[in-house]
Design a protein around this motif. Structure first.
Motif, PDB file in Angstrom:
ATOM      1  N   LEU A  74      -6.295 -10.649  -8.018  1.00 38.06           N
ATOM      2  CA  LEU A  74      -7.482 -11.262  -8.609  1.00 38.06           C
ATOM      3  C   LEU A  74      -7.187 -12.597  -9.294  1.00 38.06           C
ATOM      4  CD1 LEU A  74      -9.146  -8.108 -10.257  1.00 38.06           C
ATOM      5  CD2 LEU A  74      -9.491  -9.026  -7.952  1.00 38.06           C
ATOM      6  N   THR A  75      -5.972 -12.766  -9.798  1.00 35.32           N
ATOM      7  CA  THR A  75      -5.700 -13.948 -10.628  1.00 35.32           C
ATOM      8  C   THR A  75      -4.787 -14.984  -9.986  1.00 35.32           C
ATOM      9  OG1 THR A  75      -3.860 -12.784 -11.717  1.00 35.32           O
ATOM     10  CG2 THR A  75      -6.032 -12.635 -12.755  1.00 35.32           C
ATOM     11  N   ASP A  76      -4.159 -14.675  -8.856  1.00 33.90           N
ATOM     12  CA  ASP A  76      -3.228 -15.647  -8.257  1.00 33.90           C
ATOM     13  C   ASP A  76      -3.900 -16.984  -7.954  1.00 33.90           C
ATOM     14  OD1 ASP A  76      -0.925 -14.235  -8.453  1.00 33.90           O
ATOM     15  OD2 ASP A  76      -0.751 -13.723  -6.326  1.00 33.90           O
ATOM     16  N   ARG A  77      -5.137 -16.947  -7.491  1.00 34.48           N
ATOM     17  CA  ARG A  77      -5.846 -18.200  -7.194  1.00 34.48           C
ATOM     18  C   ARG A  77      -6.105 -18.996  -8.480  1.00 34.48           C
ATOM     19  NH1 ARG A  77      -9.232 -18.912  -2.365  1.00 34.48           N
ATOM     20  NH2 ARG A  77      -8.456 -17.523  -0.729  1.00 34.48           N
ATOM     21  N   LEU A  78      -6.385 -18.295  -9.559  1.00 30.87           N
ATOM     22  CA  LEU A  78      -6.627 -18.973 -10.833  1.00 30.87           C
ATOM     23  C   LEU A  78      -5.340 -19.613 -11.356  1.00 30.87           C
ATOM     24  CD1 LEU A  78      -8.908 -16.283 -12.520  1.00 30.87           C
ATOM     25  CD2 LEU A  78      -9.624 -18.406 -11.404  1.00 30.87           C
ATOM     26  N   VAL A  79      -4.209 -18.939 -11.131  1.00 33.20           N
ATOM     27  CA  VAL A  79      -2.916 -19.517 -11.517  1.00 33.20           C
ATOM     28  C   VAL A  79      -2.613 -20.734 -10.649  1.00 33.20           C
ATOM     29  CG1 VAL A  79      -0.428 -19.105 -11.584  1.00 33.20           C
ATOM     30  CG2 VAL A  79      -2.007 -17.339 -12.401  1.00 33.20           C
ATOM     31  N   ALA A  80      -2.850 -20.605  -9.338  1.00 30.79           N
ATOM     32  CA  ALA A  80      -2.559 -21.709  -8.422  1.00 30.79           C
ATOM     33  C   ALA A  80      -3.410 -22.935  -8.732  1.00 30.79           C
ATOM     34  CB  ALA A  80      -2.785 -21.260  -6.983  1.00 30.79           C
ATOM     35  N   SER A  81      -4.628 -22.714  -9.231  1.00 29.27           N
ATOM     36  CA  SER A  81      -5.518 -23.835  -9.530  1.00 29.27           C
ATOM     37  C   SER A  81      -5.283 -24.425 -10.912  1.00 29.27           C
ATOM     38  CB  SER A  81      -6.979 -23.379  -9.420  1.00 29.27           C
ATOM     39  OG  SER A  81      -7.296 -22.445 -10.444  1.00 29.27           O
ATOM     40  N   GLY A  82      -4.415 -23.794 -11.721  1.00 28.89           N
ATOM     41  CA  GLY A  82      -4.120 -24.303 -13.050  1.00 28.89           C
ATOM     42  C   GLY A  82      -5.031 -23.780 -14.141  1.00 28.89           C
ATOM     43  N   LEU A  83      -5.980 -22.913 -13.796  1.00 27.69           N
ATOM     44  CA  LEU A  83      -6.873 -22.341 -14.805  1.00 27.69           C
ATOM     45  C   LEU A  83      -6.165 -21.294 -15.658  1.00 27.69           C
ATOM     46  CD1 LEU A  83     -10.133 -21.994 -12.687  1.00 27.69           C
ATOM     47  CD2 LEU A  83      -9.676 -23.663 -14.500  1.00 27.69           C
ATOM     48  N   LEU A  84      -5.131 -20.677 -15.082  1.00 33.17           N
ATOM     49  CA  LEU A  84      -4.307 -19.715 -15.811  1.00 33.17           C
ATOM     50  C   LEU A  84      -2.839 -20.100 -15.639  1.00 33.17           C
ATOM     51  CD1 LEU A  84      -5.907 -16.248 -14.878  1.00 33.17           C
ATOM     52  CD2 LEU A  84      -6.162 -17.501 -17.029  1.00 33.17           C
ATOM     53  N   VAL A  85      -2.022 -19.628 -16.562  1.00 30.57           N
ATOM     54  CA  VAL A  85      -0.581 -19.841 -16.508  1.00 30.57           C
ATOM     55  C   VAL A  85       0.089 -18.477 -16.541  1.00 30.57           C
ATOM     56  CG1 VAL A  85       1.415 -20.835 -17.676  1.00 30.57           C
ATOM     57  CG2 VAL A  85      -0.785 -22.042 -17.712  1.00 30.57           C
ATOM     58  N   GLN A  86       0.991 -18.210 -15.590  1.00 30.11           N
ATOM     59  CA  GLN A  86       1.741 -16.952 -15.646  1.00 30.11           C
ATOM     60  C   GLN A  86       2.794 -17.047 -16.733  1.00 30.11           C
ATOM     61  OE1 GLN A  86       3.042 -15.205 -11.935  1.00 30.11           O
ATOM     62  NE2 GLN A  86       4.730 -14.097 -12.928  1.00 30.11           N
ATOM     63  N   ILE A  87       2.854 -16.008 -17.570  1.00 34.96           N
ATOM     64  CA  ILE A  87       3.785 -15.972 -18.689  1.00 34.96           C
ATOM     65  C   ILE A  87       4.955 -15.057 -18.333  1.00 34.96           C
ATOM     66  CG2 ILE A  87       4.062 -15.482 -21.136  1.00 34.96           C
ATOM     67  CD1 ILE A  87       2.121 -17.767 -20.519  1.00 34.96           C
ATOM     68  N   THR A  88       6.146 -15.610 -18.239  1.00 34.61           N
ATOM     69  CA  THR A  88       7.391 -14.967 -17.795  1.00 34.61           C
ATOM     70  C   THR A  88       7.296 -14.633 -16.309  1.00 34.61           C
ATOM     71  OG1 THR A  88       7.027 -12.575 -18.116  1.00 34.61           O
ATOM     72  CG2 THR A  88       7.548 -13.900 -20.084  1.00 34.61           C
ATOM     73  N   ASP A  89       8.438 -14.314 -15.740  1.00 28.86           N
ATOM     74  CA  ASP A  89       8.489 -13.996 -14.308  1.00 28.86           C
ATOM     75  C   ASP A  89       8.293 -12.512 -14.033  1.00 28.86           C
ATOM     76  OD1 ASP A  89       9.025 -16.648 -13.622  1.00 28.86           O
ATOM     77  OD2 ASP A  89      11.199 -16.370 -13.881  1.00 28.86           O
ATOM     78  N   HIS A  90       8.175 -11.712 -15.078  1.00 26.87           N
ATOM     79  CA  HIS A  90       8.093 -10.270 -14.838  1.00 26.87           C
ATOM     80  C   HIS A  90       6.757  -9.885 -14.217  1.00 26.87           C
ATOM     81  CE1 HIS A  90       8.625  -6.006 -15.159  1.00 26.87           C
ATOM     82  NE2 HIS A  90       7.494  -5.913 -15.844  1.00 26.87           N
ATOM     83  N   VAL A  91       6.849  -9.068 -13.176  1.00 30.21           N
ATOM     84  CA  VAL A  91       5.670  -8.531 -12.494  1.00 30.21           C
ATOM     85  C   VAL A  91       5.797  -7.018 -12.446  1.00 30.21           C
ATOM     86  CG1 VAL A  91       4.346  -8.436 -10.353  1.00 30.21           C
ATOM     87  CG2 VAL A  91       5.380 -10.602 -11.088  1.00 30.21           C
ATOM     88  N   MET A  92       4.809  -6.334 -12.957  1.00 29.88           N
ATOM     89  CA  MET A  92       4.782  -4.867 -12.906  1.00 29.88           C
ATOM     90  C   MET A  92       4.240  -4.429 -11.551  1.00 29.88           C
ATOM     91  SD  MET A  92       2.549  -2.284 -15.309  1.00 29.88           S
ATOM     92  CE  MET A  92       2.418  -0.527 -14.934  1.00 29.88           C
ATOM     93  N   LYS A  93       5.034  -3.645 -10.820  1.00 30.64           N
ATOM     94  CA  LYS A  93       4.613  -3.113  -9.524  1.00 30.64           C
ATOM     95  C   LYS A  93       4.377  -1.620  -9.677  1.00 30.64           C
ATOM     96  CE  LYS A  93       7.116  -6.667  -6.951  1.00 30.64           C
ATOM     97  NZ  LYS A  93       8.099  -6.966  -5.881  1.00 30.64           N
ATOM     98  N   THR A  94       3.126  -1.205  -9.568  1.00 32.75           N
ATOM     99  CA  THR A  94       2.765   0.183  -9.849  1.00 32.75           C
ATOM    100  C   THR A  94       3.057   1.126  -8.692  1.00 32.75           C
ATOM    101  OG1 THR A  94       0.501  -0.038  -9.022  1.00 32.75           O
ATOM    102  CG2 THR A  94       0.907  -0.666 -11.332  1.00 32.75           C
ATOM    103  N   GLY A  95       3.221   0.591  -7.493  1.00 32.67           N
ATOM    104  CA  GLY A  95       3.375   1.446  -6.322  1.00 32.67           C
ATOM    105  C   GLY A  95       2.051   1.840  -5.709  1.00 32.67           C
ATOM    106  N   PHE A  96       0.953   1.439  -6.342  1.00 27.32           N
ATOM    107  CA  PHE A  96      -0.378   1.709  -5.804  1.00 27.32           C
ATOM    108  C   PHE A  96      -0.902   0.473  -5.071  1.00 27.32           C
ATOM    109  CE2 PHE A  96      -0.437   4.533  -9.714  1.00 27.32           C
ATOM    110  CZ  PHE A  96      -0.120   5.678  -9.000  1.00 27.32           C
ATOM    111  N   ALA A  97      -2.104   0.583  -4.552  1.00 31.43           N
ATOM    112  CA  ALA A  97      -2.680  -0.544  -3.805  1.00 31.43           C
ATOM    113  C   ALA A  97      -4.192  -0.507  -3.923  1.00 31.43           C
ATOM    114  CB  ALA A  97      -2.256  -0.477  -2.337  1.00 31.43           C
ATOM    115  N   TYR A  98      -4.810  -1.580  -3.489  1.00 30.90           N
ATOM    116  CA  TYR A  98      -6.266  -1.651  -3.364  1.00 30.90           C
ATOM    117  C   TYR A  98      -6.606  -1.611  -1.878  1.00 30.90           C
ATOM    118  CZ  TYR A  98      -6.446  -2.496  -8.310  1.00 30.90           C
ATOM    119  OH  TYR A  98      -6.323  -2.336  -9.665  1.00 30.90           O
TER     120      TYR A  98
END
Length: 299
Positions: free
Chosen positions: A251-275
């Motif tokens: 949901l937010t990768d496009r907002l980060v790519a456009s500069g509207l959001l900034v990812q804080i740290t490189d950590h990504v939580m991977k739950t093992g689930f999917a949409y």
């Protein structure tokens, strides 16, 4: 010669019989059809009287089709399937070529909206209708062909599922917040910042505590901060610089790519689930719905 009206059982009794035979349970059939177990039993007894044959063997807490009932179920299932398919085709032609997709407001806002022009370009003859809700509606009961569902396949036993995105969660902030409060360099540093929490009222959702734990930060005394029960508002508050929030990456990768959001740290939580894009197992999709389903998965 007797008329068909007297020779054939009513459509209602056949629908009840099909559900009871498929589920091997009068109680489960009643639950699916929205009627009582007693009403199912009454309809089956009337059908057996009309046909002059036993269709079920009644056992403790279950029912089993007789040989006659098994043959009749196969014919009834085939007949109802043809009738349903024909009715759906007629309804589709009458209402135009449209397909309804059930989704959360967040998915519709952040995943679908940026892709609307693309789906118009790719599928110009199909009218996509997006129906949002704060809960995961029963697609079969609501007559909706497609829905977006999160979690594991075992969570949705009544649906076919096609994965469209893994559940991955990062920390995000607005540029104005980073300029004012600084950018944390490690997950543990985030705990001392103003956090924005999602209090999801219906759907299960990861929390800041879960995210810190996935980063190996087990004793983070996260500030309570701002609590919001709508994810669209969470992201809006983050973009306005009110604090750091959790970003579901699909949901937010496009907002980060456009500069509207900034990812804080490189950590990504991977739950093992999917949409997933989901559709009921016991309802055949129209050709247009299959096209939309495949388009969603391809994105």
């Amino acid at each position: 010669m007797q008329s068909l009206r007297h020779l054939l059982p009513s459509a209602g009794s056949l629908i009840v019989f099909e559900a009871a035979g498929r589920l091997s349970s009068f109680t489960a059939a009643g639950r699916e059809l929205g009627i009582t177990q007693a009403a199912v039993s009454y309809a089956i007894r009337g059908l057996e009287d009309q046909l002059g044959a036993r269709l079920f063997q009644r056992r403790h807490r279950t029912v089993v089709l007789t040989e006659t009932g098994g043959r009749f179920l196969a014919d009834v299932t085939l007949g109802l399937s043809h009738i349903r398919k024909s009715a759906e085709e007629i309804r589709g032609r009458a209402g135009g070529a449209h397909v309804t997709l059930s989704a959360s407001t967040a998915f519709a806002s952040f995943w679908m909206m940026p892709r609307l022009q693309k789906i118009r370009d790719d599928l110009p003859d199909i009218d996509l209708r997006i129906q949002t809700a704060d809960r995961d509606v029963d697609l079969l009961a609501e007559g909706i062909p497609l829905g977006i569902r999160g979690g594991a396949p075992a969570d949705w036993p009544d649906y076919n599922l096609l994965a469209i995105a893994d559940e991955e969660i990062c920390a995000v902030a607005g540029p104005s917040y980073v300029a004012r409060a600084g950018r944390p360099l490690a997950p543990a540093d985030i705990a001392s910042h103003q956090l924005i929490h999602l209090e999801e009222p219906v759907r299960a959702a990861a929390s800041w505590r879960d995210w810190f734990r996935s980063a190996g930060v087990n004793n983070a005394a996260a500030h309570r901060g701002l609590l919001i029960n709508d994810y669209v508002l969470v992201i809006q508050a983050v973009m306005e610089g009110q604090g750091i929030g959790l970003g579901w990456r699909h949901l937010t990768d496009r907002l980060v790519a456009s500069g509207l959001l900034v990812q804080i740290t490189d950590h990504v939580m991977k739950t093992g689930f999917a949409y997933h894009v989901a559709w009921p197992k016991n309802r055949e999709l129209s050709a247009d719905a299959k096209t939309v389903r495949d388009w969603l998965a391809s994105q």
